[in-house]
Motif scaffolding. Structure first.
Motif, PDB file in Angstrom:
ATOM      1  N   ALA A   1       0.795  -1.337   0.162  1.00 44.39           N
ATOM      2  CA  ALA A   1       0.259   0.130  -0.123  1.00 44.39           C
ATOM      3  C   ALA A   1       0.387   1.509  -0.081  1.00 44.39           C
ATOM      4  N   LEU A   2       1.741   1.655   0.439  1.00 44.75           N
ATOM      5  CA  LEU A   2       3.165   2.646   0.657  1.00 44.75           C
ATOM      6  C   LEU A   2       3.599   2.938  -0.484  1.00 44.75           C
ATOM      7  N   LEU A   3       3.867   1.285  -0.542  1.00 48.41           N
ATOM      8  CA  LEU A   3       4.434   1.701  -2.525  1.00 48.41           C
ATOM      9  C   LEU A   3       3.080   2.307  -3.320  1.00 48.41           C
ATOM     10  N   LYS A   4       2.342   1.355  -3.702  1.00 50.95           N
ATOM     11  CA  LYS A   4       1.591   1.995  -4.721  1.00 50.95           C
ATOM     12  C   LYS A   4       0.718   3.364  -4.475  1.00 50.95           C
ATOM     13  N   PHE A   5       0.878   4.113  -2.768  1.00 52.13           N
ATOM     14  CA  PHE A   5       0.229   5.126  -3.122  1.00 52.13           C
ATOM     15  C   PHE A   5       1.835   5.581  -2.517  1.00 52.13           C
TER      16      PHE A   5
ATOM     17  N   LYS B   1      -3.987   4.379   3.460  1.00 52.33           N
ATOM     18  CA  LYS B   1      -3.055   3.919   2.631  1.00 52.33           C
ATOM     19  C   LYS B   1      -3.514   2.188   2.340  1.00 52.33           C
ATOM     20  N   VAL B   2      -2.879   2.050   4.205  1.00 51.70           N
ATOM     21  CA  VAL B   2      -2.943   0.535   3.859  1.00 51.70           C
ATOM     22  C   VAL B   2      -4.652   0.241   3.407  1.00 51.70           C
ATOM     23  N   ASN B   3      -5.358   0.782   4.650  1.00 49.95           N
ATOM     24  CA  ASN B   3      -6.996   0.497   4.396  1.00 49.95           C
ATOM     25  C   ASN B   3      -7.837   0.457   2.343  1.00 49.95           C
ATOM     26  N   GLU B   4      -6.967   1.281   2.077  1.00 47.28           N
ATOM     27  CA  GLU B   4      -7.342   1.628   0.285  1.00 47.28           C
ATOM     28  C   GLU B   4      -7.047  -0.233   0.027  1.00 47.28           C
ATOM     29  N   ILE B   5      -5.480  -0.723  -0.066  1.00 48.21           N
ATOM     30  CA  ILE B   5      -5.107  -1.689  -0.857  1.00 48.21           C
ATOM     31  C   ILE B   5      -6.070  -2.491  -0.436  1.00 48.21           C
ATOM     32  N   VAL B   6      -6.850  -3.165   0.974  1.00 43.71           N
ATOM     33  CA  VAL B   6      -7.121  -3.949   1.475  1.00 43.71           C
ATOM     34  C   VAL B   6      -8.486  -3.806   1.739  1.00 43.71           C
ATOM     35  N   THR B   7      -8.721  -3.313   0.988  1.00 47.65           N
ATOM     36  CA  THR B   7     -10.603  -2.454   0.308  1.00 47.65           C
ATOM     37  C   THR B   7     -10.520  -3.106  -1.077  1.00 47.65           C
ATOM     38  N   LEU B   8      -9.567  -2.464  -1.562  1.00 47.16           N
ATOM     39  CA  LEU B   8      -9.331  -2.837  -3.400  1.00 47.16           C
ATOM     40  C   LEU B   8      -9.241  -4.832  -3.281  1.00 47.16           C
ATOM     41  N   LEU B   9      -8.043  -5.278  -2.246  1.00 48.77           N
ATOM     42  CA  LEU B   9      -7.864  -7.070  -2.221  1.00 48.77           C
ATOM     43  C   LEU B   9      -9.636  -7.537  -2.332  1.00 48.77           C
ATOM     44  N   ILE B  10     -10.058  -6.633  -0.876  1.00 48.92           N
ATOM     45  CA  ILE B  10     -11.304  -7.531  -0.691  1.00 48.92           C
ATOM     46  C   ILE B  10     -12.518  -7.517  -1.838  1.00 48.92           C
ATOM     47  N   ALA B  11     -13.032  -6.654  -1.960  1.00 50.56           N
ATOM     48  CA  ALA B  11     -13.513  -5.937  -3.365  1.00 50.56           C
ATOM     49  C   ALA B  11     -13.369  -6.507  -4.600  1.00 50.56           C
TER      50      ALA B  11
ATOM     51  N   ARG C   1      -7.514   0.412 -17.016  1.00 49.00           N
ATOM     52  CA  ARG C   1      -7.778   1.779 -16.583  1.00 49.00           C
ATOM     53  C   ARG C   1      -6.353   2.386 -15.681  1.00 49.00           C
ATOM     54  N   THR C   2      -6.384   3.492 -16.036  1.00 51.20           N
ATOM     55  CA  THR C   2      -6.059   4.411 -15.908  1.00 51.20           C
ATOM     56  C   THR C   2      -5.309   3.982 -14.326  1.00 51.20           C
ATOM     57  N   PRO C   3      -3.518   3.710 -14.024  1.00 56.13           N
ATOM     58  CA  PRO C   3      -3.627   3.630 -12.917  1.00 56.13           C
ATOM     59  C   PRO C   3      -3.464   4.855 -11.820  1.00 56.13           C
ATOM     60  N   ALA C   4      -4.071   4.095 -10.671  1.00 59.19           N
ATOM     61  CA  ALA C   4      -4.527   5.520  -9.577  1.00 59.19           C
ATOM     62  C   ALA C   4      -2.923   5.355  -8.478  1.00 59.19           C
ATOM     63  N   ASN C   5      -2.649   6.345  -7.775  1.00 61.37           N
ATOM     64  CA  ASN C   5      -1.518   6.952  -7.919  1.00 61.37           C
ATOM     65  C   ASN C   5      -1.643   7.469  -6.090  1.00 61.37           C
ATOM     66  N   THR C   6      -2.655   7.519  -6.102  1.00 58.89           N
ATOM     67  CA  THR C   6      -3.454   8.407  -4.657  1.00 58.89           C
ATOM     68  C   THR C   6      -4.610   7.443  -4.471  1.00 58.89           C
ATOM     69  N   VAL C   7      -4.492   7.535  -2.763  1.00 60.38           N
ATOM     70  CA  VAL C   7      -6.386   7.143  -2.824  1.00 60.38           C
ATOM     71  C   VAL C   7      -7.488   7.564  -2.985  1.00 60.38           C
ATOM     72  N   ARG C   8      -7.368   9.404  -3.432  1.00 59.05           N
ATOM     73  CA  ARG C   8      -8.708   9.764  -3.584  1.00 59.05           C
ATOM     74  C   ARG C   8      -8.392   8.484  -5.440  1.00 59.05           C
ATOM     75  N   GLU C   9      -7.521   9.400  -6.289  1.00 54.77           N
ATOM     76  CA  GLU C   9      -7.508   8.761  -7.443  1.00 54.77           C
ATOM     77  C   GLU C   9      -8.351   7.237  -7.883  1.00 54.77           C
TER      78      GLU C   9
ATOM     79  N   VAL D   1      -1.161  13.227   1.210  1.00 58.87           N
ATOM     80  CA  VAL D   1      -2.296  13.647   1.597  1.00 58.87           C
ATOM     81  C   VAL D   1      -3.286  12.669   2.578  1.00 58.87           C
ATOM     82  N   ALA D   2      -2.808  11.334   2.124  1.00 58.74           N
ATOM     83  CA  ALA D   2      -3.693  10.911   2.815  1.00 58.74           C
ATOM     84  C   ALA D   2      -2.499   9.823   3.669  1.00 58.74           C
ATOM     85  N   SER D   3      -3.372   9.447   4.728  1.00 60.17           N
ATOM     86  CA  SER D   3      -2.255   8.718   5.824  1.00 60.17           C
ATOM     87  C   SER D   3      -2.066   7.427   5.988  1.00 60.17           C
TER      88      SER D   3
END
Length: 332
Positions: free
Chosen positions: A267-271, A282-292, A316-324, A276-278
Motif C-alpha cells: 500500500a505504501l509503495l502503491k501510494f 493507504k493501507v485501508n485502500e489496498i485492503v479494501t481493493l483486495l477484498i472487493a 484502466r488508468t493506474p491510481a497513484n493516490t487514494v483519492r484517484e 495527503v492520505a495517511s
C-alpha cells in the motif's frame, strides 16, 4: 541489599527452569551464559513484561497480559531484527512451539504462550540459530548470546517509533486497526492463496508465486504497483528493509503476520506519491481493493481466471493516490 538478593533469587528460579543443555558447547560455557543473562536479567524481564502486555493497552489485567503470546514473540523478533537469511519467522514459530511443548506438563505453564524462563531460553537459542551452521556456529556461545543482546535486542529496544522505518509505521494503532477490522476476510484470502505445491516445506505459507498470483487475480498490478515493488514488499516483510538486496533469495514464504505487513508495504509503495492520505488510509485502500476484487471471495482463482482478470485491468488508468483509487471505483 534486599533488592539485589530478591533479583538474584528470581533469576535463579528462572535459570533452573531453562533447558538449553543441548546447544553446542553449552556445557563448557554454562557459567558464562548464566553470567550474561544475570547481568541483563532486569532489563530482559522488563522487555518480556512490555511485550506480554502489548496487546492490552487499555487497562485491565487478563491472564494473557502476564505471558507472551506467539504474536507478541513475533513482534519481539521483528523489532530485534532477529531474522537472518538462515532464520525466518516460520522457523521461529517452530522454535516457539518446541520450547512451549517441553513445558506442557507444568500446571503453571500456559499453552501457546511463553513464561519468562521460556522467553530467556528462546533468546539463547535464537543467538545460535541465526547463524549459517547452528550445529557448529561460527560465533559460539557465550559470544553470540552477548552479541545478539547488545547488537539486536537492546540496540532496537522496546517499540522504537521514530516514524521512519516502515515496519514501525505499520505498527501504529491506526494501521493495526485496519487489519483487525478486516481480519476474517484477510485470513480467508490468506488461506485460499497458501501454497498448493503439495510440499511440506510450504504448507500453510504463501510463496512469492502465490503472492503474485493473488495480486494478478485482484487486478492490482499496474504501473503504480509493479512486480518489482511487490517483490520488495514480500521480501521486506520478512527481514529488515536495509538487508533486502543481501538476503532476498532466502525470503521465499510468508506466514500470516508477514502477509499483513507485506500488504501494508504494498500500500505504501502503491501510494508513495500521495502526500495527503495517511498511512492508515493507504493501507485501508489496498485492503479494501483486495477484498472487493475477485480475490475477496475467499476462493483461489485459477491461472486462467487470474490472467483474464488482469487483462481486464490493463485498460484502466493506474491510481497513484487514494483519492484517484476511490474515484476510479473499487474492484470494478
Amino acid at each position: 541489599g534486599d533488592g539485589d538478593e530478591a533479583v538474584y533469587e528470581a533469576f535463579q528460579a528462572v535459570w533452573k527452569a531453562m533447558n538449553v543443555g543441548d546447544l553446542p558447547g553449552f556445557s563448557l560455557v554454562e557459567s558464562d551464559c548464566r553470567a550474561i543473562l544475570y547481568r541483563f536479567f532486569e532489563r530482559l524481564a522488563h522487555i518480556y513484561r512490555e511485550y506480554s502486555a502489548s496487546n492490552h493497552p487499555h487497562g485491565g489485567a487478563p491472564a494473557s497480559m502476564f505471558t507472551m503470546s506467539l504474536a507478541e514473540f513475533w513482534k519481539f523478533c521483528q523489532n530485534s531484527r532477529a531474522t537472518t537469511r538462515y532464520l525466518n519467522l516460520a522457523q521461529i514459530t517452530l522454535l516457539f512451539t518446541s520450547i512451549n511443548s517441553k513445558n506442557r506438563d507444568d500446571p503453571f505453564n500456559p499453552r501457546r504462550a511463553f513464561t519468562l524462563h521460556e522467553f530467556l531460553e528462546s533468546i539463547v537459542r535464537l543467538s545460535v540459530m541465526r547463524q549459517a551452521k547452528p550445529h557448529n556456529p561460527e560465533v559460539p556461545l557465550p559470544d553470540c548470546l552477548e552479541e545478539f543482546l547488545t547488537e539486536h535486542v537492546f540496540k532496537h529496544d522496546l517499540f522504537v517509533s521514530n516514524g521512519q522505518i516502515v515496519r514501525e509505521r505499520l505498527a501504529e494503532s491506526e494501521c493495526s486497526e485496519v487489519f483487525v477490522r478486516h481480519s476474517a476476510k484477510l485470513q480467508a484470502i490468506f488461506e485460499a492463496y497458501t501454497s498448493k505445491d503439495n510440499s511440506k516445506e510450504h504448507m500453510g505459507l504463501i510463496t512469492f508465486d502465490d503472492w503474485l498470483h493473488m495480486f494478478k487475480a485482484a487486478q492490482l498490478i499496474d504501473s503504480a504497483l509493479t512486480i518489482t515493488e511487490l517483490r520488495q514488499a514480500f521480501v521486506s516483510a520478512q527481514i529488515d528493509e536495509a538487508l533486502v538486496d543481501v538476503e532476498a533469495d532466502s525470503c521465499r514464504t510468508l506466514i500470516y503476520i508477514e502477509f499483513e505487513e507485506a500488504l501494508g508495504r504494498a500500500a505504501l509503495l502503491k501510494f508513495a506519491e500521495d502526500d495527503v492520505a495517511s498511512d492508515a488510509e493507504k493501507v485501508n485502500e489496498i485492503v479494501t481493493l483486495l477484498i472487493a476484487s475477485p480475490v475477496g471471495s475467499g476462493r483461489r482463482l485459477t491461472s486462467w481466471e487470474a490472467t483474464r482478470s488482469a487483462s481486464a485491468r490493463r485498460s484502466r488508468t493506474p491510481a497513484n493516490t487514494v483519492r484517484e483509487s476511490r474515484e476510479g471505483g473499487r474492484g470494478a
